[in-house]
Design an enzyme around this catalytic site. Structure first.
Site, PDB file in Angstrom:
ATOM      1  N   HIS A   1     -32.592 -47.056  36.686  1.00 57.31           N
ATOM      2  CA  HIS A   1     -32.086 -45.759  36.224  1.00 57.31           C
ATOM      3  C   HIS A   1     -33.185 -44.713  36.143  1.00 57.31           C
ATOM      4  O   HIS A   1     -33.027 -43.695  35.472  1.00 57.31           O
ATOM      5  CB  HIS A   1     -31.387 -45.923  34.874  1.00 57.31           C
ATOM      6  CG  HIS A   1     -30.222 -46.851  34.944  1.00 57.31           C
ATOM      7  ND1 HIS A   1     -29.058 -46.512  35.594  1.00 57.31           N
ATOM      8  CD2 HIS A   1     -30.050 -48.123  34.502  1.00 57.31           C
ATOM      9  CE1 HIS A   1     -28.204 -47.527  35.520  1.00 57.31           C
ATOM     10  NE2 HIS A   1     -28.798 -48.515  34.870  1.00 57.31           N
TER      11      HIS A   1
ATOM     12  N   LYS B   1     -55.707 -48.129  10.357  1.00 53.50           N
ATOM     13  CA  LYS B   1     -54.790 -49.254  10.154  1.00 53.50           C
ATOM     14  C   LYS B   1     -53.663 -48.931   9.182  1.00 53.50           C
ATOM     15  O   LYS B   1     -52.552 -49.396   9.356  1.00 53.50           O
ATOM     16  CB  LYS B   1     -55.574 -50.457   9.660  1.00 53.50           C
ATOM     17  CG  LYS B   1     -54.735 -51.692   9.564  1.00 53.50           C
ATOM     18  CD  LYS B   1     -55.356 -52.862  10.254  1.00 53.50           C
ATOM     19  CE  LYS B   1     -54.405 -54.025  10.335  1.00 53.50           C
ATOM     20  NZ  LYS B   1     -53.629 -54.019  11.580  1.00 53.50           N
TER      21      LYS B   1
ATOM     22  N   GLU C   1     -53.170 -48.766  22.928  1.00 49.40           N
ATOM     23  CA  GLU C   1     -53.996 -48.419  21.774  1.00 49.40           C
ATOM     24  C   GLU C   1     -55.420 -48.942  21.874  1.00 49.40           C
ATOM     25  O   GLU C   1     -56.331 -48.328  21.332  1.00 49.40           O
ATOM     26  CB  GLU C   1     -53.338 -48.832  20.453  1.00 49.40           C
ATOM     27  CG  GLU C   1     -53.167 -50.299  20.235  1.00 49.40           C
ATOM     28  CD  GLU C   1     -52.472 -50.608  18.908  1.00 49.40           C
ATOM     29  OE1 GLU C   1     -52.576 -49.824  17.965  1.00 49.40           O
ATOM     30  OE2 GLU C   1     -51.833 -51.678  18.834  1.00 49.40           O
TER      31      GLU C   1
ATOM     32  N   ARG D   1     -59.092 -48.263   7.406  1.00 52.86           N
ATOM     33  CA  ARG D   1     -58.289 -47.088   7.039  1.00 52.86           C
ATOM     34  C   ARG D   1     -58.771 -45.823   7.724  1.00 52.86           C
ATOM     35  O   ARG D   1     -58.179 -44.755   7.537  1.00 52.86           O
ATOM     36  CB  ARG D   1     -58.327 -46.890   5.519  1.00 52.86           C
ATOM     37  CG  ARG D   1     -57.800 -48.080   4.748  1.00 52.86           C
ATOM     38  CD  ARG D   1     -57.962 -47.870   3.268  1.00 52.86           C
ATOM     39  NE  ARG D   1     -56.983 -46.944   2.753  1.00 52.86           N
ATOM     40  CZ  ARG D   1     -55.801 -47.282   2.256  1.00 52.86           C
ATOM     41  NH1 ARG D   1     -55.461 -48.543   2.202  1.00 52.86           N
ATOM     42  NH2 ARG D   1     -54.961 -46.388   1.818  1.00 52.86           N
TER      43      ARG D   1
ATOM     44  N   ASN E   1     -58.111 -39.660  -0.520  1.00 52.60           N
ATOM     45  CA  ASN E   1     -57.308 -40.264   0.544  1.00 52.60           C
ATOM     46  C   ASN E   1     -55.939 -39.615   0.479  1.00 52.60           C
ATOM     47  O   ASN E   1     -55.354 -39.536  -0.596  1.00 52.60           O
ATOM     48  CB  ASN E   1     -57.204 -41.774   0.290  1.00 52.60           C
ATOM     49  CG  ASN E   1     -56.050 -42.418   1.045  1.00 52.60           C
ATOM     50  OD1 ASN E   1     -55.738 -42.029   2.160  1.00 52.60           O
ATOM     51  ND2 ASN E   1     -55.423 -43.408   0.436  1.00 52.60           N
ATOM     52  N   GLY E   2     -55.411 -39.143   1.628  1.00 50.60           N
ATOM     53  CA  GLY E   2     -54.079 -38.544   1.631  1.00 50.60           C
ATOM     54  C   GLY E   2     -54.142 -37.080   2.006  1.00 50.60           C
ATOM     55  O   GLY E   2     -55.123 -36.618   2.594  1.00 50.60           O
TER      56      GLY E   2
ATOM     57  N   GLU F   1     -43.950 -53.795  22.635  1.00 56.41           N
ATOM     58  CA  GLU F   1     -45.138 -54.157  21.863  1.00 56.41           C
ATOM     59  C   GLU F   1     -46.335 -54.375  22.794  1.00 56.41           C
ATOM     60  O   GLU F   1     -47.452 -53.945  22.494  1.00 56.41           O
ATOM     61  CB  GLU F   1     -44.828 -55.411  21.019  1.00 56.41           C
ATOM     62  CG  GLU F   1     -46.003 -56.115  20.381  1.00 56.41           C
ATOM     63  CD  GLU F   1     -46.787 -55.253  19.387  1.00 56.41           C
ATOM     64  OE1 GLU F   1     -46.393 -54.117  19.123  1.00 56.41           O
ATOM     65  OE2 GLU F   1     -47.823 -55.744  18.896  1.00 56.41           O
TER      66      GLU F   1
ATOM     67  N   TRP G   1     -60.374 -40.886   7.919  1.00 58.76           N
ATOM     68  CA  TRP G   1     -59.532 -40.687   9.099  1.00 58.76           C
ATOM     69  C   TRP G   1     -59.120 -39.223   9.025  1.00 58.76           C
ATOM     70  O   TRP G   1     -58.391 -38.821   8.130  1.00 58.76           O
ATOM     71  CB  TRP G   1     -58.310 -41.601   9.052  1.00 58.76           C
ATOM     72  CG  TRP G   1     -57.487 -41.536  10.297  1.00 58.76           C
ATOM     73  CD1 TRP G   1     -57.731 -42.187  11.480  1.00 58.76           C
ATOM     74  CD2 TRP G   1     -56.278 -40.799  10.494  1.00 58.76           C
ATOM     75  NE1 TRP G   1     -56.758 -41.888  12.393  1.00 58.76           N
ATOM     76  CE2 TRP G   1     -55.850 -41.042  11.821  1.00 58.76           C
ATOM     77  CE3 TRP G   1     -55.513 -39.943   9.696  1.00 58.76           C
ATOM     78  CZ2 TRP G   1     -54.701 -40.482  12.359  1.00 58.76           C
ATOM     79  CZ3 TRP G   1     -54.373 -39.385  10.240  1.00 58.76           C
ATOM     80  CH2 TRP G   1     -53.971 -39.648  11.553  1.00 58.76           C
TER      81      TRP G   1
ATOM     82  N   LYS H   1     -49.773 -52.313  22.590  1.00 60.81           N
ATOM     83  CA  LYS H   1     -51.067 -52.995  22.408  1.00 60.81           C
ATOM     84  C   LYS H   1     -52.066 -52.529  23.467  1.00 60.81           C
ATOM     85  O   LYS H   1     -53.211 -52.234  23.180  1.00 60.81           O
ATOM     86  CB  LYS H   1     -50.826 -54.486  22.543  1.00 60.81           C
ATOM     87  CG  LYS H   1     -51.227 -55.510  21.620  1.00 60.81           C
ATOM     88  CD  LYS H   1     -51.130 -55.512  20.166  1.00 60.81           C
ATOM     89  CE  LYS H   1     -50.883 -54.272  19.375  1.00 60.81           C
ATOM     90  NZ  LYS H   1     -50.133 -54.457  18.177  1.00 60.81           N
TER      91      LYS H   1
ATOM     92  N   CYS I   1     -57.853 -43.071   5.219  1.00 63.55           N
ATOM     93  CA  CYS I   1     -59.097 -42.917   4.484  1.00 63.55           C
ATOM     94  C   CYS I   1     -59.165 -44.009   3.408  1.00 63.55           C
ATOM     95  O   CYS I   1     -58.149 -44.415   2.853  1.00 63.55           O
ATOM     96  CB  CYS I   1     -59.263 -41.571   3.788  1.00 63.55           C
ATOM     97  SG  CYS I   1     -59.219 -40.176   4.908  1.00 63.55           S
TER      98      CYS I   1
HETATM   99  C1  F6R Z   1     -50.156 -51.205  16.203  1.00 61.38           C
HETATM  100  C2  F6R Z   1     -50.082 -51.070  14.765  1.00 61.38           C
HETATM  101  C3  F6R Z   1     -49.234 -49.986  14.202  1.00 61.38           C
HETATM  102  C4  F6R Z   1     -48.587 -50.451  12.882  1.00 61.38           C
HETATM  103  C5  F6R Z   1     -47.862 -49.272  12.208  1.00 61.38           C
HETATM  104  C6  F6R Z   1     -47.165 -49.706  10.940  1.00 61.38           C
HETATM  105  O1  F6R Z   1     -50.954 -52.277  16.582  1.00 61.38           O
HETATM  106  O2  F6R Z   1     -50.726 -51.779  14.044  1.00 61.38           O
HETATM  107  O3  F6R Z   1     -48.265 -49.553  15.101  1.00 61.38           O
HETATM  108  O4  F6R Z   1     -47.711 -51.488  13.151  1.00 61.38           O
HETATM  109  O5  F6R Z   1     -48.785 -48.262  11.912  1.00 61.38           O
HETATM  110  O6  F6R Z   1     -48.080 -50.182  10.005  1.00 61.38           O
HETATM  111  P1  F6R Z   1     -47.608 -51.085   8.796  1.00 61.38           P
HETATM  112  O7  F6R Z   1     -47.116 -52.376   9.380  1.00 61.38           O
HETATM  113  O8  F6R Z   1     -48.835 -51.273   7.962  1.00 61.38           O
HETATM  114  O9  F6R Z   1     -46.515 -50.348   8.095  1.00 61.38           O
END
Ligand code: F6R
Length: 609
Positions: free
Chosen positions: A504, A604, A488, A27, A99-100, A481, A75, A485, A2
């Site tokens: 395995h 994010k 998501e 956010r 927020n939180g 990764e 969020w 990607k 948020c």
């Molecule tokens: C995926 C992504 C998340 C962040 C994770 C940690 O694309 O962005 O997996 O890497 O939420 O976020 P930070 O780096 O802000 O601690």
């Protein structure tokens, strides 16, 4: 998660709130809302489900003219993303954005219901609203009401309050979630980060844990958790230097992928002495690399994969054992840590709740705390002994791209610095490694030229329901990764395995419908990966091989698709190989018409557990 904002303006503030919220949408974007004070001082509110553009559309139909306002982008944690649950929450006396998470909200809610309060939403936030509202009814003093209410709230949160009849008053509070105060000319601002305030000011202060602040247009008075008046440094945020737009790109993610040669180059220039061919860290380290027995790396999501890749570099180059864990596990597993060890925390936002909690645990265990962060004013940065900034600039796309490659870049420099200090490199090796890093931005430029071919491959991948990623060595975490990607942003189910693990179990998944992305630069273990690829081919799997010229020649089979990368020393290849991985996910999601920059259910900055 948020984003919250508050503005005491000299003009109608709702439009400014929208401008600030645009920069906070990373956010969360489940709903948004704004409240301002009408001419008679009464609270007026507009809220909308879904993205900020829905609120902006409502606002153009029903403009709010008040000069004092608060706003929110959500969020969802407690309660569905409906308009009723959207912030600001308000009574006729007070409005709040939050927020939180307020952890003891059930208990408080029951107490308030027993006192006759009627709740209008399912949110935890509404308890903060009613606590303040009740106190305000008793004393008539907004400042006293907030001061009395805050100690009753448990959890990690940031709050901003607006009061009816008080055109020149905003109150903000911070406990575990970030909050910045911005200083304008006869205007004051509150925001979840300095970036939100960048259109108005770059002079900011940050609330410390437990602080609350009373703002008037002429300035702010900070209080700590004991209610003592305290001074908080006013600093230049630097956020205004960054243009938050997509340029010529269709999405922020596309722009951020394309920016990587530049930002990786910028990060390298910060940590390398280019003339001497050496790593030169611009900060003094409070520990001696030579005396370290072990490094503990903690992070979440993409940042944790950067940590997993760095583990290979620290172990091979500097001969230091490294343990990597995701923060949500690390923080609770009571890991024994030898005193004076080194704990590294990696985070783009610097606000990830689990990573921050892991940091605090490591600190309590006597570790030296080093953080690799993109937002240097963040909580994680502020609580670290040493900060290694990644100079990626603001990352707006929810899927991390340039922050990841800048994390890798900074970690590669640290691994070389550690190796050099520990005397584990051969003569001339440091210069050779530094030269490999210097070549990386150029290699990324070459990789970006493959975009139209990758787009073509992605069109085919978009038809799949499942995708498997394989790699060995640093290509294994890179495969993880890649799968993350793809999941998501395209919502296609994807998994990644160390190529040697295929036999395995996961080999049972392979049939002619399954794309298998094999990440295999021609390195010392390339032949092993080729064997695993043969196993996939023998079972009809559709191989997409990402390798270099030699790798393509040595594959011994004709993959369904090839992505041929330029030749490079495999040591740090994961940085340049991130580009095709990202482009593949990006174009698959675009082909499927998904919302690349704001994928469903995500945010994010993950400031909740
Ligand atoms: C995926 C992504 C998340 C962040 C994770 C940690 O694309 O962005 O997996 O890497 O939420 O976020 P930070 O780096 O802000 O601690």
């Amino acid at each position: 998660m948020c984003g919250i904002v508050g503005i005491l303006s000299s003009e109608p503030a709702a439009a400014q709130v929208i401008e600030a919220l645009k920069r906070l949408e990373y956010r969360g974007y489940d709903s948004s809302g704004v409240a301002s004070l009408g001419e008679g001082g009464q609270i007026e509110r507009l809220r909308a489900e879904g993205k900020l553009k829905n609120l902006a559309a409502k606002l153009s139909g029903h403009p709010l003219f008040g000069h004092s306002a608060i706003g929110h982008t959500r969020w969802a944690t407690h309660g569905k993303p409906t308009e009723d649950n959207a912030h600001p929450h308000a009574t006729e006396r007070v409005a709040v954005v939050h927020n939180g998470i307020i952890e003891n909200f059930r208990e408080l809610r029951n107490e308030l219901i027993a006192e006759g309060v009627v709740f209008k939403s399912e949110t935890d936030t509404e308890v903060a609203l009613h606590l303040v509202d009740r106190a305000l009814q008793r004393s008539g003093d907004p400042i006293k009401a907030v001061q009395e209410s805050l100690p009753k709230l448990r959890g990690a949160f940031a709050l901003a309050f607006l009061f009816s009849g008080h055109q020149d008053l905003l109150i903000g509070a911070r406990q575990g979630a970030p909050l910045a105060v911005g200083y304008g000319e006869n205007e004051m601002y509150l925001g979840s980060d300095a970036l939100a305030l960048a259109p108005f000011t770059d002079m900011v202060s940050y609330l410390e844990e437990g602080d609350w602040v009373v703002l008037h247009r002429k300035g702010g008075v900070f209080h700590d958790r004991t209610n003592a008046v305290v001074q908080r440094t006013v600093q230049k945020s630097g956020a205004g230097a960054y243009l938050i737009d997509k340029g010529n790109h269709r999405h922020f993610m596309a722009k951020e992928i394309a920016e990587q040669p530049e930002v990786v180059g910028r990060t390298l220039a910060h940590y390398l002495d280019l003339g001497a061919g050496k790593v030169h860290l611009p900060v003094a380290l409070p520990f001696d690399w030579k005396s370290l027995q072990r490094i503990t790396i903690t992070a979440c999501g993409t940042a944790s994969y950067a940590g997993q890749i760095a583990k290979y570099w620290f172990e091979a180059l500097a001969r230091i054992p490294v343990e990597v864990d995701v923060a949500s596990e690390f923080r609770y597993r009571e890991a024994p840590l030898e005193k004076n060890g080194l704990a590294i925390f990696i985070s783009q936002s610097g606000e990830t709740a689990d990573t921050l909690a892991g940091l605090r645990y490591a600190k309590s265990q006597g570790q030296h705390i080093l953080s690799v962060v993109n937002v240097t004013t963040s909580s994680i940065a502020r609580e670290s002994d040493v900060v290694i900034p990644t100079l990626a600039g603001p990352e707006i796309g929810v899927a991390s791209t340039k922050a990841f490659t800048c994390q890798l870049t900074a970690l590669a420099c640290l691994a070389i610095a550690a190796a050099s200090a520990r005397g584990t490199l051969k003569a001339g090796e440091e210069e050779a490694l530094v030269n490999d890093l210097i070549a990386t931005p150029g290699l990324m430029v070459e990789a970006l030229k493959l975009e139209s071919h990758i787009e073509h491959v992605a069109h085919d991948m978009a038809k799949a329901t499942d995708v498997l990623y394989l790699g060995r060595g640093t290509s294994y975490p890179l495969a993880l990764e890649g799968a993350l990607k793809l999941k998501e942003i395209s919502y296609i189910h994807a998994e990644a395995y160390a190529a040697g693990e295929l036999k395995h179990g996961p080999i049972a998944l392979i049939d002619e419908t399954l794309p298998v992305i094999v990440i295999a630069p021609h390195d010392a273990i390339y032949e092993k990966t080729v064997s695993n690829m043969q196993e996939v081919a023998a079972r009809g799997g559709r191989i997409v091989l990402i390798s270099d010229h030699q790798g393509m020649q040595g594959a011994g089979l004709e993959p369904a698709a090839k992505i041929e990368m330029p030749d490079m020393n495999p040591r740090f290849a994961a940085i340049a190989y991130s580009v095709p991985i990202q482009l593949l996910a990006y174009h698959t999601a675009v082909a499927l018409g998904k919302d690349v920059d704001q994928p469903r259910n995500l945010a994010k900055s993950v400031t909740v557990e």
